[in-house]
Write an enzyme that holds these catalytic residues in place. Structure first.
Site, short mmCIF file in Angstrom:
data_model
loop_
_atom_site.label_atom_id
_atom_site.label_comp_id
_atom_site.label_asym_id
_atom_site.label_seq_id
_atom_site.Cartn_x
_atom_site.Cartn_y
_atom_site.Cartn_z
N VAL A 79 -25.64 -9.80 -22.15
CA VAL A 79 -26.49 -9.05 -21.15
C VAL A 79 -27.75 -8.50 -21.85
O VAL A 79 -28.91 -8.80 -21.35
CB VAL A 79 -25.79 -7.63 -20.83
CG1 VAL A 79 -26.72 -6.81 -19.97
CG2 VAL A 79 -24.59 -8.02 -20.00
N SER A 125 -19.46 -1.94 -15.01
CA SER A 125 -18.70 -3.05 -14.84
C SER A 125 -17.82 -2.63 -13.58
O SER A 125 -17.56 -1.45 -13.09
CB SER A 125 -17.63 -3.38 -15.92
OG SER A 125 -16.64 -4.09 -15.33
N TYR A 168 -11.06 0.49 -21.00
CA TYR A 168 -12.52 0.33 -20.69
C TYR A 168 -13.12 0.83 -19.75
O TYR A 168 -14.19 1.44 -19.59
CB TYR A 168 -12.54 -1.35 -20.78
CG TYR A 168 -14.17 -1.95 -20.73
CD1 TYR A 168 -14.81 -2.00 -21.85
CD2 TYR A 168 -14.33 -2.51 -19.29
CE1 TYR A 168 -16.07 -2.39 -21.75
CE2 TYR A 168 -15.70 -2.76 -19.24
CZ TYR A 168 -16.53 -2.88 -20.19
OH TYR A 168 -17.77 -3.50 -20.13
#
Length: 313
Positions: free
Chosen positions: A16, A108, A137
Site C-alpha cells: 500500500v 481492512s 488483526y
C-alpha cells in the site's frame, strides 16, 4: 494538500505505502518523508515522537502495519494485535501532538463481522462476531478506527479511516507461508509451470468469493479522499465486484500460462464465505476504480517476474 506539503507515508516499502508514494510522485508532490523500519521502529513510542517533533509532517498516510494471510494470522495472533496497536497508537497520537493537518488511516475489510450481509456497508462495523482466524488483526484495526474518530471528537482533528478490500500489485508479499491468496497463487502457478508439475493445489473448496483491488487504484483513492473527504465515518474502497476463488485461480492460471490441473484441498480452511464491499459512499464522493482484474493480474505477474524470482528461488 499542495505540491509542497510535507507528507509522511508510513510503511512506504509495503504494497500500500509504495503505491501511495508512486501516486503522490506521479501527481507532483515533491516533499515526501519516508523511513524504513530499520531507520524508525514504529513500535517504539520515543522514536516515533522524536521523528514527528523533528520532521513536523503536515499530512500522514498511515499504511504501516503487520499484515499476513490466514496462516500467519492464525499462528501469530499476539504479534498481529501487539504490533499493530503499537504502530497506529504511536503515530496517531504523535500526529495530534505535532499538529498534523490531516491523517489517513488504512484499515481492512476484515473489521466487518464474518456473517455480515453482503455487500459490506460501513455501518455493519461492530454488529457481529469477527472471523476467528484473523480477529486479532481486525480488533487492532477497529481500535485504530475508533482512535481516529475519538481524536476527531475530542480534539477536532481531521483523521479519516478507509477500508480497502483485498489488495494486490507491485511490492506484494509472495511468501507462501504469510501471503494473501492472490500473490500466493501467482507464485504457486509460476513454480508449477517452471517445474512442469501436473497440478496446483489451492486451499479450501474454491467457493468463497473475494473482491480484488489493484494497489495503484487504492493509492489513487487515498490521495483523492485526503483531499476530498473530511467526515468521521469510515469509507470502503473497492471495485464493487467479486468472484469465487476457483475463478480467480483459473484467471491466474491463464495469465501465468500453466497448462496443468487445479486441485482443491478441502481439508484447509476457507475463511470468510464472502467479502464484497459496498462502494456506494466512495462512488458518491466522485471516485471509481479503473483497473480491471485481468489487467491488474498481468501487471502483478510481470512485477513478480521482474522483482521476486531471485528472492523465492
Amino acid at each position: 494538500m499542495n505540491k509542497g506539503s510535507k507528507i509522511y507515508v508510513a510503511g512506504h516499502r509495503g504494497l500500500v505505502g509504495s503505491a501511495i508514494v508512486r501516486k503522490l510522485e506521479e501527481k507532483g508532490y515533491n516533499n515526501l518523508v519516508c523511513r524504513t523500519s530499520r531507520e524508525l521502529d514504529l513500535r517504539d513510542k520515543s522514536a516515533v515522537d522524536s521523528f514527528f517533533a523533528e520532521e513536523k509532517p503536515e499530512f500522514v498516510f498511515l499504511a504501516a502495519a503487520k499484515v499476513g494471510g490466514i496462516v500467519a494470522n492464525n499462528e501469530y495472533p499476539a504479534d498481529f494485535i501487539r504490533d499493530n496497536l503499537l504502530i497506529q497508537t504511536n503515530i496517531i497520537d504523535a500526529a495530534y501532538r505535532n499538529d498534523v493537518k490531516k491523517l489517513l488511516f488504512l484499515g481492512s475489510t476484515c473489521i466487518y463481522p464474518k456473517m455480515a450481509p453482503q455487500p459490506l456497508k460501513e455501518e455493519y462495523l461492530l454488529t457481529g462476531e469477527l472471523e476467528p482466524t484473523n480477529d486479532a488483526y481486525a480488533i487492532a484495526k477497529i481500535a485504530g478506527i475508533k482512535m481516529c474518530q475519538s481524536y476527531n471528537r475530542q480534539y477536532g482533528t481531521q483523521y479519516i479511516s478507509v477500508m480497502p478490500t483485498n489488495l494486490y500489485g507491485s511490492n506484494d508479499n509472495f511468501d507462501l507461508h504469510s501471503s494473501h491468496v492472490l500473490p500466493a497463487l501467482i507464485r504457486k502457478f509460476h513454480e508449477a509451470k517452471e517445474n512442469n508439475a501436473p497440478f496446483v493445489e489451492v486451499w479450501g473448496t474454491g467457493t468463497p468469493k473475494r473482491e480484488f483491488l489493484y494497489s495503484d487504484d487504492l493509492a489513487d483513492a487515498c490521495v483523492y479522499l485526503i483531499d476530498n473527504y473530511s467526515g468521521n465515518e469510515i469509507v470502503n474502497i473497492g471495485v464493487g465486484e467479486d468472484l469465487p476463488i476457483k475463478d480467480l485461480a483459473e484467471k491466474i492460471k491463464d495469465v501465468v500460462g500453466f497448462t496443468g490441473e487445479i486441485q482443491f484441498d478441502t481439508t484447509k480452511p476457507d475463511g470468510t464465505p464472502r467479502k464484497l464491499v459496498d462502494v456506494t459512499k466512495l462512488n458518491s464522493l466522485g471516485w471509481k476504480a479503473t483497473t480491471s482484474l485481468e489487467e491488474g493480474l498481468k501487471k502483478a505477474y510481470q512485477w513478480f517476474l521482474d522483482n521476486q524470482l531471485t528472492k523465492v528461488n
